[in-house]
Design an enzyme around this catalytic site. Structure first.
Site, PDB file in Angstrom:
ATOM      1  N   MET A  60      -2.232  -0.072  -0.674  1.00 39.08           N
ATOM      2  CA  MET A  60      -1.873   1.321  -0.854  1.00 39.08           C
ATOM      3  C   MET A  60      -0.691   1.604   0.066  1.00 39.08           C
ATOM      4  O   MET A  60      -0.767   1.392   1.279  1.00 39.08           O
ATOM      5  CB  MET A  60      -3.039   2.254  -0.521  1.00 39.08           C
ATOM      6  CG  MET A  60      -2.747   3.705  -0.867  1.00 39.08           C
ATOM      7  SD  MET A  60      -2.385   3.972  -2.625  1.00 39.08           S
ATOM      8  CE  MET A  60      -4.031   3.852  -3.326  1.00 39.08           C
ATOM      9  N   GLY A  75       1.830  -3.098  -2.909  1.00 37.06           N
ATOM     10  CA  GLY A  75       1.504  -4.490  -2.621  1.00 37.06           C
ATOM     11  C   GLY A  75       2.379  -5.371  -3.494  1.00 37.06           C
ATOM     12  O   GLY A  75       2.541  -5.094  -4.690  1.00 37.06           O
ATOM     13  N   ASP A 110      10.461  -6.617  -6.322  1.00 42.39           N
ATOM     14  CA  ASP A 110       9.300  -6.945  -7.150  1.00 42.39           C
ATOM     15  C   ASP A 110       9.545  -6.573  -8.610  1.00 42.39           C
ATOM     16  O   ASP A 110       9.107  -7.278  -9.524  1.00 42.39           O
ATOM     17  CB  ASP A 110       8.061  -6.231  -6.622  1.00 42.39           C
ATOM     18  CG  ASP A 110       7.682  -6.701  -5.227  1.00 42.39           C
ATOM     19  OD1 ASP A 110       7.878  -7.899  -4.935  1.00 42.39           O
ATOM     20  OD2 ASP A 110       7.180  -5.881  -4.444  1.00 42.39           O
TER      21      ASP A 110
END
Length: 297
Positions: free
Chosen positions: A12, A39, A245
């Site tokens: 989180m 994450g 990401d």
């Protein structure tokens, strides 16, 4: 659709927005605080699912409210969470400061991610059925190595994001097909500050490397091929958290669908450019129609 398995972290993100990040010993007043699922593992899973991949997440959340929220967020983005464990104790958290130039500084507390130190029964079968395995370094290294070696045994493409930056064992490099560091991580792994020199040096360890260069795009090198630089779209960044990401998740989808590397890198860059124009990590990640439109333009 291409089948992608992500073995990695769920956190989180506790995000504070400030005009300028505080220096050591300094106190500043922020303008906003947000709680956002993140994450590196979950981010890559969400990015790949929104980009059009069929994605399964292998990871761990805590038995707290954050864990329930993280699981729900993954599922809402189309990620299969059948292999997402629930561990006793708190979920992982990332404490992030974002300044008005879009830069960030992050402290990660592993929480439940620290329990993911091995493959559980059935995990290798899940990996074996995939086209691509995505790995990062926010879970214990033993599980990362085990996942990469399982993928190698079954001929599954393994993509490693070496973050957080750290020295890595030869046994991991031997099982990686594509390494995707940023400039800082490439320097940590090679000791070379020039991205091109670092990328070429990494070819001693893995067959293909993409060094992400932020607003300057990406640099691709492969054994026996000339280096290739692919520019990024010119945009004004609001928050760069999760951009790397987003890039990796979209790149995995593009490669899994058979796009040549230059086009795959440009498609991934389009996805990352969209993400930096929005606040948050997972919340900023674009869906496939948005990526296609940006890529086409």
């Amino acid at each position: 659709m291409t089948d992608i398995v992500v073995l990695g972290s769920t956190n989180m993100d506790l995000v504070t927005y400030v005009e300028k990040a505080p220096q050591r010993g300094e106190t500043v007043t922020g303008r906003e605080f947000r709680t956002i699922p993140g994450g590196k593992g979950a981010n890559q899973a969400i990015a790949a699912a929104r980009a059009g991949g069929d994605v399964m997440m292998i990871g761990a959340v805590g038995n707290d409210a954050f864990g329930a929220h993280l699981r729900s967020t993954l599922e809402h983005s189309g990620v299969d969470t059948d292999d997402l464990r629930t561990a006793e104790g708190p979920s992982g958290t990332a404490h992030i400061v974002v300044d008005d130039e879009g830069g960030n500084a992050i402290v990660v507390i592993p929480g439940a991610n620290g329990t993911l130190d091995h493959l559980s029964p059935g995990d290798e079968g899940v990996i074996a059925a995939a086209d691509t395995l995505l790995l990062q370094l926010e879970i214990p290294l033993a599980a990362v190595v085990a996942g990469a070696q399982a993928a190698r045994r079954h001929g599954v493409r393994t993509v490693l994001t070496p973050s957080p930056a750290q020295p890595l064992p030869d046994e991991l490099f031997a099982a990686v097909d594509l390494l995707v560091p940023n400039e800082h991580e490439a320097t940590t792994l090679t000791g070379r500050t020039d991205p091109r020199e670092a990328a070429i040096g990494l070819l001693d360890l893995v067959p293909e490397v993409v060094v992400t260069l932020g607003a300057d795009g990406s640099l691709y090198v492969a054994r026996g091929a000339e280096p290739l630089t692919v520019p990024a779209p010119k945009v004004t960044a609001v928050d760069t958290t999760g951009a790397g990401d987003t890039f990796v998740g979209a790149l995995a989808v593009a490669l899994g669908e058979g796009r040549p590397m230059p086009q795959a890198l440009a498609w991934a860059a389009a996805a990352a450019a969209l993400s930096v124009q929005r606040e948050g990590a997972s919340a900023s990640m674009p869906y496939r129609p948005e990526i296609e439109a940006r890529y086409a333009s």
